[in-house]
Each structure stands twice: as structure tokens, then as C-alpha cells.
Design a protein around this motif. Sequence first.
Motif, mmCIF file in Angstrom:
data_model
loop_
_atom_site.group_PDB
_atom_site.id
_atom_site.type_symbol
_atom_site.label_atom_id
_atom_site.label_comp_id
_atom_site.label_asym_id
_atom_site.label_seq_id
_atom_site.Cartn_x
_atom_site.Cartn_y
_atom_site.Cartn_z
ATOM 1 N N MET A 1 2.913 7.429 -12.324
ATOM 2 C CA MET A 1 2.758 8.165 -11.064
ATOM 3 C C MET A 1 3.601 7.571 -9.950
ATOM 4 S SD MET A 1 -1.280 9.196 -11.009
ATOM 5 C CE MET A 1 -1.040 10.274 -9.606
ATOM 6 N N SER A 2 3.757 6.248 -9.946
ATOM 7 C CA SER A 2 4.541 5.595 -8.892
ATOM 8 C C SER A 2 6.014 5.460 -9.269
ATOM 9 C CB SER A 2 3.974 4.201 -8.595
ATOM 10 O OG SER A 2 4.084 3.369 -9.738
ATOM 11 N N GLY A 3 6.314 5.464 -10.575
ATOM 12 C CA GLY A 3 7.692 5.310 -11.040
ATOM 13 C C GLY A 3 8.232 3.903 -10.908
ATOM 14 N N SER A 4 7.324 2.906 -10.900
ATOM 15 C CA SER A 4 7.798 1.536 -10.680
ATOM 16 C C SER A 4 6.788 0.525 -11.211
ATOM 17 C CB SER A 4 8.027 1.281 -9.191
ATOM 18 O OG SER A 4 8.406 -0.062 -8.957
ATOM 19 N N PHE A 5 7.306 -0.672 -11.596
ATOM 20 C CA PHE A 5 6.459 -1.823 -11.907
ATOM 21 C C PHE A 5 6.335 -2.741 -10.693
ATOM 22 C CE2 PHE A 5 7.678 -0.698 -16.270
ATOM 23 C CZ PHE A 5 6.452 -0.798 -16.913
ATOM 24 N N ASN A 6 7.021 -2.414 -9.608
ATOM 25 C CA ASN A 6 6.989 -3.221 -8.392
ATOM 26 C C ASN A 6 5.696 -2.936 -7.637
ATOM 27 O OD1 ASN A 6 7.389 -3.856 -5.508
ATOM 28 N ND2 ASN A 6 9.444 -4.431 -6.167
ATOM 29 N N LEU A 7 4.892 -3.975 -7.356
ATOM 30 C CA LEU A 7 3.575 -3.770 -6.764
ATOM 31 C C LEU A 7 3.655 -3.228 -5.336
ATOM 32 C CD1 LEU A 7 1.692 -6.907 -8.146
ATOM 33 C CD2 LEU A 7 1.563 -4.555 -8.936
ATOM 34 N N ARG A 8 4.687 -3.608 -4.590
ATOM 35 C CA ARG A 8 4.840 -3.069 -3.231
ATOM 36 C C ARG A 8 5.150 -1.575 -3.272
ATOM 37 N NH1 ARG A 8 5.074 -6.703 0.924
ATOM 38 N NH2 ARG A 8 5.213 -8.898 0.314
ATOM 39 N N GLU A 9 5.991 -1.173 -4.205
ATOM 40 C CA GLU A 9 6.313 0.251 -4.329
ATOM 41 C C GLU A 9 5.100 1.045 -4.803
ATOM 42 O OE1 GLU A 9 9.771 0.721 -6.746
ATOM 43 O OE2 GLU A 9 11.051 -0.504 -5.426
ATOM 44 N N ILE A 10 4.264 0.425 -5.641
ATOM 45 C CA ILE A 10 3.035 1.098 -6.084
ATOM 46 C C ILE A 10 2.097 1.320 -4.901
ATOM 47 C CG2 ILE A 10 0.939 0.802 -7.469
ATOM 48 C CD1 ILE A 10 2.693 -0.560 -9.588
ATOM 49 N N VAL A 11 1.993 0.331 -4.004
ATOM 50 C CA VAL A 11 1.163 0.489 -2.802
ATOM 51 C C VAL A 11 1.721 1.608 -1.920
ATOM 52 C CG1 VAL A 11 0.393 -0.620 -0.660
ATOM 53 C CG2 VAL A 11 0.329 -1.887 -2.808
ATOM 54 N N GLN A 12 3.016 1.606 -1.708
ATOM 55 C CA GLN A 12 3.632 2.620 -0.845
ATOM 56 C C GLN A 12 3.501 4.025 -1.427
ATOM 57 O OE1 GLN A 12 7.520 0.910 -0.620
ATOM 58 N NE2 GLN A 12 6.907 -0.682 0.847
ATOM 59 N N ALA A 13 3.421 4.131 -2.761
ATOM 60 C CA ALA A 13 3.261 5.436 -3.397
ATOM 61 C C ALA A 13 1.868 6.017 -3.169
ATOM 62 C CB ALA A 13 3.530 5.316 -4.899
ATOM 63 N N GLN A 14 0.940 5.203 -2.627
ATOM 64 C CA GLN A 14 -0.437 5.661 -2.387
ATOM 65 C C GLN A 14 -0.689 6.048 -0.927
ATOM 66 O OE1 GLN A 14 -3.482 3.204 -4.690
ATOM 67 N NE2 GLN A 14 -1.689 1.892 -4.902
ATOM 68 N N GLU A 15 0.373 6.294 -0.165
ATOM 69 C CA GLU A 15 0.223 6.649 1.251
ATOM 70 C C GLU A 15 -0.599 7.924 1.438
ATOM 71 O OE1 GLU A 15 4.114 4.751 3.499
ATOM 72 O OE2 GLU A 15 4.232 6.783 2.674
ATOM 73 N N ASN A 16 -0.461 8.870 0.530
ATOM 74 C CA ASN A 16 -1.195 10.132 0.653
ATOM 75 C C ASN A 16 -2.518 10.114 -0.110
ATOM 76 O OD1 ASN A 16 0.895 11.315 2.211
ATOM 77 N ND2 ASN A 16 2.042 11.768 0.335
ATOM 78 N N THR A 17 -2.511 9.551 -1.309
ATOM 79 C CA THR A 17 -3.713 9.531 -2.150
ATOM 80 C C THR A 17 -3.797 8.215 -2.896
ATOM 81 O OG1 THR A 17 -3.514 11.919 -2.501
ATOM 82 C CG2 THR A 17 -4.972 10.729 -3.983
ATOM 83 N N TRP B 1 -2.868 -2.654 1.111
ATOM 84 C CA TRP B 1 -3.099 -2.937 2.540
ATOM 85 C C TRP B 1 -3.213 -1.669 3.378
ATOM 86 C CZ3 TRP B 1 1.853 -4.073 0.378
ATOM 87 C CH2 TRP B 1 2.870 -3.192 0.777
ATOM 88 N N LEU B 2 -3.061 -0.492 2.783
ATOM 89 C CA LEU B 2 -3.043 0.760 3.548
ATOM 90 C C LEU B 2 -4.423 1.098 4.107
ATOM 91 C CD1 LEU B 2 -0.841 2.949 1.171
ATOM 92 C CD2 LEU B 2 -0.123 1.749 3.239
ATOM 93 N N GLY B 3 -4.452 1.554 5.354
ATOM 94 C CA GLY B 3 -5.688 1.968 5.987
ATOM 95 C C GLY B 3 -5.489 2.150 7.484
ATOM 96 N N PRO B 4 -6.334 2.958 8.128
ATOM 97 C CA PRO B 4 -6.164 3.224 9.567
ATOM 98 C C PRO B 4 -6.730 2.111 10.442
ATOM 99 C CG PRO B 4 -8.030 4.448 8.711
ATOM 100 C CD PRO B 4 -7.433 3.728 7.546
ATOM 101 N N TRP B 5 -6.235 2.023 11.672
ATOM 102 C CA TRP B 5 -6.781 1.196 12.757
ATOM 103 C C TRP B 5 -6.642 -0.302 12.534
ATOM 104 C CZ3 TRP B 5 -11.066 4.753 11.227
ATOM 105 C CH2 TRP B 5 -10.884 6.025 11.791
ATOM 106 N N LEU B 6 -7.234 -0.830 11.473
ATOM 107 C CA LEU B 6 -7.267 -2.284 11.284
ATOM 108 C C LEU B 6 -5.926 -2.802 10.775
ATOM 109 C CD1 LEU B 6 -10.761 -2.608 9.570
ATOM 110 C CD2 LEU B 6 -10.200 -3.013 11.971
#
Length: 315
Positions: free
Chosen positions: A161-177, A251-256
Motif C-alpha cells: 500500500m505504501s510502495g516502500s520499505f522505508n519507515l518514514r515513507e510508510i508513515v507519510q503514506a498514512q496522511e489520509n488513512t 507521529w501523525l496527528g492534530p494539535w499536539l
Amino acid sequence: MNWVALLNIFGVLTVAVLLAALLTWGERRLLGFWQDRPGPNRVGPFGTLQVVADMIKLFFKEDFVPRFADIPVFVLAPTVVMAAMLLGFAVIPVSPAIGVIDLNVGLLFFLAMSSMAVYSVILGGYASNNKYALLGGLRAAAQTISYEVFMGLSLMGVVMMSGSFNLREIVQAQENTWFILPQFVGFLVFFIAGIAESHRLPFDLPEAEHELTAGFHTEYSSMKFGMFFVGEYLSVILISALITTLFLGGWLGPWLPPVVWFLLKTSVLIALFVLLRAALPRPRYDQLMHFGWKFMLPLSLANLLITAGVLLWIQ
């Protein structure tokens, strides 16, 4: 290497070790609350200095090495698990600015380090020259190898789903869901495999007290036992941090601030690891192996095939 990189390295590893030490107190307090008893509450405010008392006790206990043991291997074994777990933290992205190293194969590096940790248990059981310790080491080898098979398979849906083994790219791929929604089966399989990998209840068969006295660390004392003990807690924190990264948006999330979100999500997962210890009985060893090979492996393969089919259909 600049001072920011050095600060990241020492900061992440120091915090990991301190959290593992603090978790020895936090687990007993949380279990006490769950089971309607106080837990440690005598040494320091709310029993927080119990960690210091335990460290002093371990440092000053006799460092006994059995004369019948394979001494070089016996001494080496506890260091392997500590080193493997700390190296695993090197690829965990705590926030956009905090992390030791950003590897394109970060996920594979984690799986390699988790595989290395089993050598510690096997070598400790073998070198002790004790039948109970050897049985514990053999159990750990079979359990870890079995559950690692579908631990890796459960993550392939996230990779696709993320198209990567890079953990930072996997996090960034979850911006929407967050991936826990489309990959809930993968999350469940990985979580159960993580419990087995870290030898936590109810999957603590390698050190089952009522069968093996203490399993692979029967002959260990003082800080060698302490290293096995801290290594187990490091494993719990590492698995929780990786689940946060792969399935809960990191690390994704609002406000904090991002670091706060990462620590909050990881803390909830650690608490879940702890509460399972108070809620579930320990299965028989054959039940554990049957559950892994006959249920979890087909489930992870089915999740992989369905994910691949859905992604191909969308494309």
C-alpha cells in the motif's frame, strides 16, 4: 557526523533503555490496578524508586557462573538480545526530526534484528548446560522461527500500500488513512506475532515457571539476568513503536507535537501488552505451535492475496 546526528543516536538509545527500566515499575503498577491490589508503593513516591532499588539489588548480587557452563558463550548470550533490540530502535522514526538513521530497507533491518535476538535465548539455554534451560532455548527457537514467518508476511500488505520499505515513507503514506483500517488483519497478525517474539504472556512458554523453573535463564543471576530482563522490555517497546509506525500513522496527528503523538500511541500499545498478562492464561506448547502454523499463517497469506488483488483491481 555532526552533533545533531550524535544527539539523535544517544537520545533515542538512552530514552529506550530508561523507558525499559521504568516499564518494570509501570507494569507492576498497572497489573496491580487491573487486579485490585496496590503494586509497588513503598520506595519513593508511588513506588517510582522501586526501579532504582531493583537496579542496586542486581548490581550487588553475586555474579555466579556455573562451573559446568560454556563460559564464553554463557557470558555473551545476554549481550546479544540487548544489542539486537537497541539496533532495532535505530530505524524507528519518532518524528520528522528525530530518528537515528533513515534506511530505504528499514523494515527489513528491523526484521533482521528481531531474528538476531533469538540467538541470545538459544545460546543462553545451550551454554548453561542445564536441561530446563536447554528446553527453554529449544522452545524459544521453534516459537520465534515459526512466528517470524507470518510476522513478515503480515507486513507485506503495508509495503504494497505504501510502495516502500522505508519507515518514514510508510508513515507519510498514512496522511489520509491509517493502515490499521485497511490492514486490520495484518495488524492483528503482527501484534500476536510480536507477543510471541518478545516471549510475553500468554506466549512465554520458553520461560514457563511451572514447567521449566525459569527456562533459558535458569542459571543466570546478577546483571546477566538483568540484561535478559531489560531486553524483554526493550522488545515490548520496540514492537509497540513499530506497530505505531506501520499501522497507527506514526507521529501523525492534530494539535499536539509529533513526538507526543508517537509516545501516546506507543504507550497505549505497551499498556495493552501488559494487560494481556493479567487477562489471558498460558496455552500448552503444542497449542501455541498449532495456532501459529494452522491459523495465523493461512490468515496472513489470505490477507496478502486479498490486498494484492484489491490493489491490482484499483489500478
